[in-house]
Design a protein around this motif. Structure first.
Motif, PDB file in Angstrom:
ATOM      1  N   TRP A   1      48.727  17.275  40.378  1.00  0.00           N
ATOM      2  CA  TRP A   1      47.960  18.188  41.224  1.00  0.00           C
ATOM      3  C   TRP A   1      48.797  19.420  41.517  1.00  0.00           C
ATOM      4  N   ASP A   2      48.158  20.576  41.462  1.00  0.00           N
ATOM      5  CA  ASP A   2      48.761  21.839  41.857  1.00  0.00           C
ATOM      6  C   ASP A   2      47.706  22.580  42.672  1.00  0.00           C
ATOM      7  N   ASP A   3      48.121  23.218  43.754  1.00  0.00           N
ATOM      8  CA  ASP A   3      47.150  23.859  44.639  1.00  0.00           C
ATOM      9  C   ASP A   3      46.328  24.947  43.959  1.00  0.00           C
ATOM     10  N   LYS A   4      46.786  25.468  42.837  1.00  0.00           N
ATOM     11  CA  LYS A   4      45.978  26.446  42.112  1.00  0.00           C
ATOM     12  C   LYS A   4      44.655  25.814  41.643  1.00  0.00           C
ATOM     13  N   MET A   5      44.628  24.464  41.559  1.00  0.00           N
ATOM     14  CA  MET A   5      43.448  23.765  41.055  1.00  0.00           C
ATOM     15  C   MET A   5      42.305  23.710  42.059  1.00  0.00           C
ATOM     16  N   TYR A   6      42.527  24.210  43.285  1.00  0.00           N
ATOM     17  CA  TYR A   6      41.401  24.279  44.216  1.00  0.00           C
ATOM     18  C   TYR A   6      40.287  25.162  43.655  1.00  0.00           C
ATOM     19  N   LEU A   7      40.638  26.154  42.877  1.00  0.00           N
ATOM     20  CA  LEU A   7      39.669  26.992  42.179  1.00  0.00           C
ATOM     21  C   LEU A   7      39.932  26.903  40.686  1.00  0.00           C
ATOM     22  N   PHE A   8      38.882  27.037  39.897  1.00  0.00           N
ATOM     23  CA  PHE A   8      39.023  27.004  38.448  1.00  0.00           C
ATOM     24  C   PHE A   8      39.655  28.301  37.953  1.00  0.00           C
ATOM     25  N   PRO A   9      40.322  28.248  36.799  1.00  0.00           N
ATOM     26  CA  PRO A   9      40.778  29.495  36.189  1.00  0.00           C
ATOM     27  C   PRO A   9      39.600  30.292  35.621  1.00  0.00           C
ATOM     28  N   ILE A  10      39.657  31.594  35.749  1.00  0.00           N
ATOM     29  CA  ILE A  10      38.681  32.446  35.060  1.00  0.00           C
ATOM     30  C   ILE A  10      38.947  32.315  33.559  1.00  0.00           C
ATOM     31  N   PRO A  11      37.934  31.991  32.764  1.00  0.00           N
ATOM     32  CA  PRO A  11      38.173  31.787  31.325  1.00  0.00           C
ATOM     33  C   PRO A  11      38.827  33.009  30.681  1.00  0.00           C
ATOM     34  N   GLN A  12      39.860  32.775  29.908  1.00  0.00           N
ATOM     35  CA  GLN A  12      40.562  33.869  29.259  1.00  0.00           C
ATOM     36  C   GLN A  12      39.641  34.647  28.327  1.00  0.00           C
ATOM     37  N   SER A  13      38.690  33.957  27.717  1.00  0.00           N
ATOM     38  CA  SER A  13      37.749  34.637  26.823  1.00  0.00           C
ATOM     39  C   SER A  13      36.927  35.676  27.570  1.00  0.00           C
ATOM     40  N   GLU A  14      36.600  35.400  28.846  1.00  0.00           N
ATOM     41  CA  GLU A  14      35.852  36.366  29.644  1.00  0.00           C
ATOM     42  C   GLU A  14      36.736  37.542  30.047  1.00  0.00           C
ATOM     43  N   ARG A  15      37.976  37.279  30.343  1.00  0.00           N
ATOM     44  CA  ARG A  15      38.895  38.347  30.739  1.00  0.00           C
ATOM     45  C   ARG A  15      39.217  39.259  29.556  1.00  0.00           C
ATOM     46  N   MET A  16      39.201  38.703  28.357  1.00  0.00           N
ATOM     47  CA  MET A  16      39.421  39.539  27.170  1.00  0.00           C
ATOM     48  C   MET A  16      38.240  40.475  26.934  1.00  0.00           C
ATOM     49  N   LYS A  17      37.043  40.019  27.286  1.00  0.00           N
ATOM     50  CA  LYS A  17      35.863  40.876  27.148  1.00  0.00           C
ATOM     51  C   LYS A  17      35.776  41.889  28.278  1.00  0.00           C
ATOM     52  N   ASN A  18      36.262  41.496  29.458  1.00  0.00           N
ATOM     53  CA  ASN A  18      36.111  42.333  30.651  1.00  0.00           C
ATOM     54  C   ASN A  18      37.464  42.492  31.335  1.00  0.00           C
ATOM     55  N   PRO A  19      38.145  43.612  31.135  1.00  0.00           N
ATOM     56  CA  PRO A  19      39.474  43.805  31.739  1.00  0.00           C
ATOM     57  C   PRO A  19      39.440  43.930  33.258  1.00  0.00           C
ATOM     58  N   ASN A  20      38.240  44.054  33.846  1.00  0.00           N
ATOM     59  CA  ASN A  20      38.144  44.172  35.302  1.00  0.00           C
ATOM     60  C   ASN A  20      38.161  42.820  36.017  1.00  0.00           C
ATOM     61  N   LEU A  21      38.181  41.732  35.253  1.00  0.00           N
ATOM     62  CA  LEU A  21      38.214  40.403  35.857  1.00  0.00           C
ATOM     63  C   LEU A  21      39.652  40.009  36.167  1.00  0.00           C
ATOM     64  N   SER A  22      39.973  39.895  37.437  1.00  0.00           N
ATOM     65  CA  SER A  22      41.291  39.391  37.825  1.00  0.00           C
ATOM     66  C   SER A  22      41.292  37.872  37.726  1.00  0.00           C
ATOM     67  N   GLN A  23      42.503  37.289  37.626  1.00  0.00           N
ATOM     68  CA  GLN A  23      42.640  35.844  37.500  1.00  0.00           C
ATOM     69  C   GLN A  23      42.859  35.220  38.878  1.00  0.00           C
ATOM     70  N   ASN A  24      42.437  33.953  39.034  1.00  0.00           N
ATOM     71  CA  ASN A  24      42.693  33.229  40.274  1.00  0.00           C
ATOM     72  C   ASN A  24      44.188  32.938  40.425  1.00  0.00           C
ATOM     73  N   PRO A  25      44.697  32.880  41.668  1.00  0.00           N
ATOM     74  CA  PRO A  25      46.139  32.693  41.897  1.00  0.00           C
ATOM     75  C   PRO A  25      46.680  31.448  41.207  1.00  0.00           C
ATOM     76  N   GLY A  26      47.840  31.596  40.607  1.00  0.00           N
ATOM     77  CA  GLY A  26      48.541  30.476  39.994  1.00  0.00           C
ATOM     78  C   GLY A  26      48.207  30.226  38.547  1.00  0.00           C
ATOM     79  N   TRP A  27      47.105  30.785  38.081  1.00  0.00           N
ATOM     80  CA  TRP A  27      46.684  30.570  36.699  1.00  0.00           C
ATOM     81  C   TRP A  27      47.196  31.684  35.775  1.00  0.00           C
TER      82      TRP A  27
END
Length: 583
Positions: free
Chosen positions: A557-583
């Protein structure tokens, strides 16, 4: 027959159901807009497509359910994708992103309908005999769609926190420029949208005016109605008030949650005459559309008749059984004795301090009746109902390890399995409908209890607005006829009530998709999701009794897992998507 609260297969008219498997956003996008507007069926088909994106979990992870990523169950086979949640392989490139794609597809279809297909009059169909009933349904579609859009946003915000928000139809290029909207604003939107439509949407499809009922038509009872809208609002308000999102513990958010859940309870109980059903197991029975409608607010009937849930989860050692999602000792320990005492296994010995009815030689007797309705235990008989033998889950037993798929916890799953489905080769009863419980009354008594407890500050507190205490509300599911567990006692300390409440919620809502999210919104995963306990049962030397030992499976368990990671494939399509903490 009042089938007013259950979702059936395709939700729309038979003509739509026949083509709904092929309908998706891309097909509509390829059609000319004028073609879609030709008739009710073409427009209604888009609504059917949106409904088909509603949640179920009868084994979404190659047989494993989300509960097997929690302390509810352990999957019997290693190497399953459910392990991603706790074995260290979870990452933005392995993001478990089905909810992201499904929900945004659903939102896109909702926006498409609301932008392009509201306000039609179909003048060329005015002379048809069914014109008025069809227009009645069509004019209600917009409120159903607004609910569905809010529903998809709820699923996104509970999983990712801040997410991109779109309330109109966008091109792909436009959608890939959006940044993330704060979770607070998403929750506020969901609650506001539910308030806007709750008095506009049809209250009860099973009780429509005679002049808008289609000839020879059964009531379309699987559609969203007012109670469904209030249920989404109440659940969203509770999540928004919870520690994961309410980082400052703002009491006004707890007040909003208590008010929203009270509104739902008042409407369902006082205006609709609903109540907790006496047969707890009827909530997921194949006949729940007849036997559990007093409690079920909304559910989705998944696919058509199937036996997938049973083939995944029937005990190994009976024909067609594969073990599957095996309830944990953590869950079994949450079921008290019938006189209200905890049962624990300490150094191989069963203990139930204070209980007058507990026999340590028969550790599953005289326990909360919901245990046997939910879980198959060692020496169970009559499970499945056609099985004439006894289930033995001890080491070397007919249904235990070392058989391939033998339970690693000492238990097998009953809940959501239809016990009369017979998987033997000579059987003719191999399938049944399965309804996923989306909202039911029992959840909202517990939601109300949690919100009022946090707002008023103690289990017994009441005021002029909230005349039912948290203790009284949390006792409702325990005291239901057919369960008959004792109410929580007066004057519990806050710590004692909170622990008792969480245990009651785990028991009552087991395997209904809540535990994964509840523990996250409470921010208590390091307490519950690390050490997953199973039971190893062995025959004693004289072969007449058993010995027991606890087996602990440690998960990451890691506290970053409280929220899912934003899929990298979506961030590659949209540079305005920031990532959730810890991911």
């Amino acid at each position: 027959m009042k089938l007013r609260k259950i979702v059936y297969g395709m939700l729309c008219m038979g003509a739509l159901a026949s083509c709904s498997d092929q309908m998706n956003y891309h097909e509509y996008n390829n059609y000319d807009e004028d073609f879609v507007k030709l008739n009710f069926s073409n427009v209604g088909g888009l609504i059917t497509t949106i409904y088909l994106d509603l949640d179920t979990d009868f084994g979404n992870y190659s047989g494993a359910i989300l509960g097997s990523a929690t302390d509810e169950s352990q999957y019997a086979y290693t190497g399953n994708s459910i392990e991603t949640f706790y074995n260290g392989s979870w990452s933005p490139t392995n993001a478990q992103s089905g909810t992201w794609s499904t929900c945004y597809s659903g939102i896109s279809n909702c926006n498409l309908f609301l932008d392009k297909y509201v306000g039609l009059t179909f003048p060329e169909l005015e002379q048809n005999a069914d014109y008025k009933p069809q227009m009645f349904r069509y004019n209600n579609y917009q409120y159903e769609v607004r609910f569905l859009r809010a529903y998809f946003y709820f699923n996104l915000v509970r999983q990712y926190g801040d997410v991109p928000f779109i309330d109109h139809f966008l091109s792909a290029d436009e959608s890939n420029t959006l940044s993330r909207t704060p979770a607070k604003d998403i929750f506020d939107y969901i609650i506001s949208e539910c308030d806007d439509i709750k008095d506009l949407i049809i209250e009860d499809y099973a009780n429509l005016p005679a002049d808008v009922v289609l000839p020879s038509e059964s009531p379309e009872t699987g559609r969203v109605n007012k109670a469904t809208v209030l249920a989404l609002k109440a659940r969203a308000a509770l999540y928004a008030a919870s520690p994961l999102f309410n980082t400052d513990n703002n009491p006004e958010l707890w007040h909003r949650a208590a008010t929203a859940n009270k509104e739902l309870l008042d409407y369902c109980v006082n205006e609709r005459g609903m109540k907790l059903v006496s047969d707890y197991a009827s909530l997921w029975d194949k006949n729940n559309y007849k036997n559990a409608t007093d409690e079920l607010i909304f559910g989705r009937r998944a696919n058509r008749e199937s036996s997938t849930m049973e083939s995944y989860n029937y005990p190994v050692g009976i024909e067609g059984g594969n073990g599957g999602n095996c309830p944990t000792q953590n869950l079994v320990d949450a079921y008290e004795t019938t006189d209200g005492y905890d049962v624990r296994l300490v150094n191989g010995a069963w203990i139930a301090d204070g209980s007058r009815v507990f026999d340590k030689a028969k550790p599953y007797d005289n326990r909360d009746p919901r245990l046997r309705m939910t879980i198959c235990v060692n020496e169970e008989t009559g499970w499945p109902t056609w099985n004439e033998g006894t289930i033995y889950t001890y080491q070397g037993g007919a249904n235990g390890q070392p058989l391939n798929g033998g339970t690693p916890t000492g238990y097998y799953l009953k809940k959501y399995c239809q016990g009369d489905i017979d998987l033997r080769s000579n059987s003719t009863n191999k399938s049944a409908y399965h309804t996923w419980i989306t909202y039911r009354l029992g959840e909202f008594y517990l939601n109300y209890a949690e919100a009022v407890f946090r707002y008023l500050g103690s289990a017994d507190a009441t005021d002029a607005e909230f005349t039912m205490s948290a203790r009284q509300a949390a006792s409702m599911t325990r005291e239901r006829e057919g369960v008959g567990m004792p109410a929580f006692p007066l004057n519990m300390s806050n710590d004692a009530f909170w622990e008792a409440y969480k245990k009651e919620r785990m028991v009552e809502l087991a395997f209904e998709g809540h535990r994964f999210w509840d523990v996250r919104r409470w921010k208590e995963a390091d307490k519950y999701f690390v050490n997953i306990e199973g039971l190893q049962i062995s025959k004693t030397g004289d072969n007449t009794a058993y010995s027991y030992s606890t087996v602990v499976n440690t998960r990451q368990w890691d506290d970053k897992m409280y929220l899912f990671p934003i899929p990298q494939s979506e961030r590659m399509k949209n540079p305005n998507l920031s990532q959730n903490p810890g991911w």
